[in-house]
Scaffold this motif. Structure first.
Motif, PDB file in Angstrom:
ATOM      1  N   ARG A 114     -27.157  33.893   5.528  1.00 45.56           N
ATOM      2  CA  ARG A 114     -27.413  34.419   4.188  1.00 45.56           C
ATOM      3  C   ARG A 114     -28.643  35.315   4.242  1.00 45.56           C
ATOM      4  O   ARG A 114     -29.594  35.025   4.975  1.00 45.56           O
ATOM      5  CB  ARG A 114     -27.662  33.291   3.189  1.00 45.56           C
ATOM      6  N   ALA A 115     -28.599  36.395   3.474  1.00 50.78           N
ATOM      7  CA  ALA A 115     -29.717  37.329   3.502  1.00 50.78           C
ATOM      8  C   ALA A 115     -30.065  37.780   2.092  1.00 50.78           C
ATOM      9  O   ALA A 115     -29.196  37.903   1.230  1.00 50.78           O
ATOM     10  CB  ALA A 115     -29.377  38.542   4.355  1.00 50.78           C
ATOM     11  N   VAL A 116     -31.345  38.006   1.893  1.00 47.69           N
ATOM     12  CA  VAL A 116     -31.824  38.655   0.676  1.00 47.69           C
ATOM     13  C   VAL A 116     -32.388  39.995   1.130  1.00 47.69           C
ATOM     14  O   VAL A 116     -33.273  40.052   1.988  1.00 47.69           O
ATOM     15  CB  VAL A 116     -32.911  37.829  -0.033  1.00 47.69           C
ATOM     16  N   HIS A 176     -44.813  39.198  -3.374  1.00 46.22           N
ATOM     17  CA  HIS A 176     -44.114  38.553  -4.495  1.00 46.22           C
ATOM     18  C   HIS A 176     -42.623  38.434  -4.180  1.00 46.22           C
ATOM     19  O   HIS A 176     -42.014  37.380  -4.388  1.00 46.22           O
ATOM     20  CB  HIS A 176     -44.339  39.365  -5.774  1.00 46.22           C
ATOM     21  N   ASP A 177     -42.062  39.492  -3.656  1.00 48.13           N
ATOM     22  CA  ASP A 177     -40.639  39.503  -3.350  1.00 48.13           C
ATOM     23  C   ASP A 177     -40.300  38.639  -2.133  1.00 48.13           C
ATOM     24  O   ASP A 177     -39.229  38.048  -2.077  1.00 48.13           O
ATOM     25  CB  ASP A 177     -40.168  40.944  -3.167  1.00 48.13           C
ATOM     26  N   VAL A 178     -41.218  38.569  -1.167  1.00 44.07           N
ATOM     27  CA  VAL A 178     -41.011  37.672  -0.024  1.00 44.07           C
ATOM     28  C   VAL A 178     -40.926  36.227  -0.516  1.00 44.07           C
ATOM     29  O   VAL A 178     -40.010  35.483  -0.158  1.00 44.07           O
ATOM     30  CB  VAL A 178     -42.141  37.804   1.021  1.00 44.07           C
ATOM     31  N   ALA A 179     -41.896  35.827  -1.340  1.00 43.88           N
ATOM     32  CA  ALA A 179     -41.912  34.454  -1.857  1.00 43.88           C
ATOM     33  C   ALA A 179     -40.643  34.148  -2.642  1.00 43.88           C
ATOM     34  O   ALA A 179     -40.027  33.084  -2.448  1.00 43.88           O
ATOM     35  CB  ALA A 179     -43.148  34.236  -2.727  1.00 43.88           C
ATOM     36  N   ASN A 180     -40.222  35.073  -3.499  1.00 45.43           N
ATOM     37  CA  ASN A 180     -39.010  34.847  -4.285  1.00 45.43           C
ATOM     38  C   ASN A 180     -37.766  34.799  -3.408  1.00 45.43           C
ATOM     39  O   ASN A 180     -36.859  34.003  -3.667  1.00 45.43           O
ATOM     40  CB  ASN A 180     -38.864  35.918  -5.362  1.00 45.43           C
ATOM     41  N   ALA A 181     -37.701  35.635  -2.389  1.00 45.27           N
ATOM     42  CA  ALA A 181     -36.545  35.635  -1.492  1.00 45.27           C
ATOM     43  C   ALA A 181     -36.452  34.307  -0.745  1.00 45.27           C
ATOM     44  O   ALA A 181     -35.366  33.723  -0.629  1.00 45.27           O
ATOM     45  CB  ALA A 181     -36.636  36.805  -0.508  1.00 45.27           C
ATOM     46  N   LYS A 183     -37.703  31.369  -1.630  1.00 46.78           N
ATOM     47  CA  LYS A 183     -37.341  30.317  -2.582  1.00 46.78           C
ATOM     48  C   LYS A 183     -35.871  30.418  -2.972  1.00 46.78           C
ATOM     49  O   LYS A 183     -35.178  29.409  -3.096  1.00 46.78           O
ATOM     50  CB  LYS A 183     -38.233  30.385  -3.820  1.00 46.78           C
ATOM     51  N   GLY A 184     -35.379  31.652  -3.146  1.00 50.45           N
ATOM     52  CA  GLY A 184     -33.974  31.867  -3.496  1.00 50.45           C
ATOM     53  C   GLY A 184     -33.012  31.383  -2.431  1.00 50.45           C
ATOM     54  O   GLY A 184     -31.885  30.981  -2.730  1.00 50.45           O
ATOM     55  N   LEU A 185     -33.456  31.422  -1.182  1.00 49.08           N
ATOM     56  CA  LEU A 185     -32.626  30.926  -0.069  1.00 49.08           C
ATOM     57  C   LEU A 185     -32.848  29.431   0.176  1.00 49.08           C
ATOM     58  O   LEU A 185     -32.240  28.861   1.081  1.00 49.08           O
ATOM     59  CB  LEU A 185     -32.938  31.715   1.207  1.00 49.08           C
ATOM     60  N   GLY A 186     -33.713  28.812  -0.611  1.00 49.62           N
ATOM     61  CA  GLY A 186     -33.985  27.380  -0.444  1.00 49.62           C
ATOM     62  C   GLY A 186     -34.909  27.105   0.730  1.00 49.62           C
ATOM     63  O   GLY A 186     -34.909  25.982   1.259  1.00 49.62           O
ATOM     64  N   ILE A 187     -35.684  28.084   1.116  1.00 48.91           N
ATOM     65  CA  ILE A 187     -36.607  27.935   2.258  1.00 48.91           C
ATOM     66  C   ILE A 187     -38.023  27.821   1.709  1.00 48.91           C
ATOM     67  O   ILE A 187     -38.480  28.678   0.953  1.00 48.91           O
ATOM     68  CB  ILE A 187     -36.477  29.148   3.210  1.00 48.91           C
ATOM     69  N   PRO A 189     -41.512  27.322   3.291  1.00 48.53           N
ATOM     70  CA  PRO A 189     -42.442  27.130   4.405  1.00 48.53           C
ATOM     71  C   PRO A 189     -43.712  26.432   3.950  1.00 48.53           C
ATOM     72  O   PRO A 189     -44.123  26.586   2.791  1.00 48.53           O
ATOM     73  CB  PRO A 189     -42.735  28.554   4.878  1.00 48.53           C
ATOM     74  N   PRO A 190     -44.317  25.652   4.836  1.00 49.59           N
ATOM     75  CA  PRO A 190     -45.570  24.990   4.475  1.00 49.59           C
ATOM     76  C   PRO A 190     -46.603  26.019   4.036  1.00 49.59           C
ATOM     77  O   PRO A 190     -46.734  27.076   4.645  1.00 49.59           O
ATOM     78  CB  PRO A 190     -46.029  24.313   5.775  1.00 49.59           C
ATOM     79  N   GLY A 191     -47.275  25.726   2.957  1.00 49.63           N
ATOM     80  CA  GLY A 191     -48.323  26.602   2.476  1.00 49.63           C
ATOM     81  C   GLY A 191     -47.905  27.549   1.370  1.00 49.63           C
ATOM     82  O   GLY A 191     -48.743  28.049   0.642  1.00 49.63           O
ATOM     83  N   LEU A 192     -46.595  27.816   1.249  1.00 48.48           N
ATOM     84  CA  LEU A 192     -46.147  28.760   0.217  1.00 48.48           C
ATOM     85  C   LEU A 192     -46.450  28.176  -1.152  1.00 48.48           C
ATOM     86  O   LEU A 192     -46.018  27.069  -1.482  1.00 48.48           O
ATOM     87  CB  LEU A 192     -44.647  29.048   0.339  1.00 48.48           C
ATOM     88  N   VAL A 193     -47.198  28.933  -1.930  1.00 48.15           N
ATOM     89  CA  VAL A 193     -47.568  28.453  -3.269  1.00 48.15           C
ATOM     90  C   VAL A 193     -46.492  28.814  -4.269  1.00 48.15           C
ATOM     91  O   VAL A 193     -45.732  29.718  -4.109  1.00 48.15           O
ATOM     92  CB  VAL A 193     -48.930  29.039  -3.706  1.00 48.15           C
TER      93      VAL A 193
END
Length: 193
Positions: A114-116, A176-181, A183-187, A189-193
């Protein structure tokens, strides 16, 4: 799950760190960044971000890959990384006193395929640059390895009258878009706020 940044850019590593993400690996993707015949800048940014993520994914299929590309454009003219001082001077002269666009391509590729894929555009307005300002910037060497031959987060920040859009996109990665992508993929990572 490992998180891999498909880029050798220290700026992208720093931007990810700002939102609490530390990639497990940094694996530069080796793709041909030559624009295709009649390729629009927005299509180029999308294609290269996707190609970089997929190139790294071949050798790391169980990881989440972040691929990115930055294209600086004046109209349809693409300003890549200046090859020498003369080209850097030509780019800065072209940008002087006018608006340009910084187009960021982003691909976040999950292990299951899956890709965003996102493309973001930030409008940047430069003040009119004097010959002395251009000479000083060239002498600084900061233009090396930068799309459009400038770094907004450095000395060239003084050239920018205004921006409309994501500042981090101009630096090299729209966080902003990296974080949303992710989260959208259900990933997560440790530290992501």
């Amino acid at each position: 799950m490992a998180l891999i940044l498909a880029s050798a850019s220290p700026r992208r590593v720093e931007l990810l760190a700002q939102i609490g993400i530390t990639p497990n690996l940094i694996v530069p993707a080796h793709v041909d960044e030559t624009p295709l015949d009649r390729e629009r800048p927005i299509d180029m940014a999308r294609r290269l971000a996707d190609a970089k993520a997929r190139e790294v994914h071949k050798n790391h299929p169980q990881a989440c890959i972040i691929g990115a590309d930055t294209v600086v454009t004046v109209g349809r003219r693409i300003l890549g990384k200046a090859e020498d001082e003369a080209q850097a001077r030509a780019f800065l002269t072209l940008l002087s006193g006018r608006s340009h666009r910084v187009i960021g391509g982003l691909c976040v590729l999950a292990p299951d395929g899956r890709a965003v894929l996102r493309v973001l555009t930030t409008k940047v307005d430069f003040k009119r640059l004097s010959a002395a300002e251009i000479d000083g910037y060239i002498a600084s060497g900061e233009w090396h390895d930068k799309a459009g031959a400038y770094a907004i987060q450095g000395l060239a920040g003084a050239f920018v009258k205004s921006i409309n859009g994501s500042y981090s996109n101009v630096v090299g990665l729209a966080v902003h878009d990296v974080a949303n992508a992710l989260k959208g993929l259900g990933i997560h990572p440790p530290g992501l706020v």
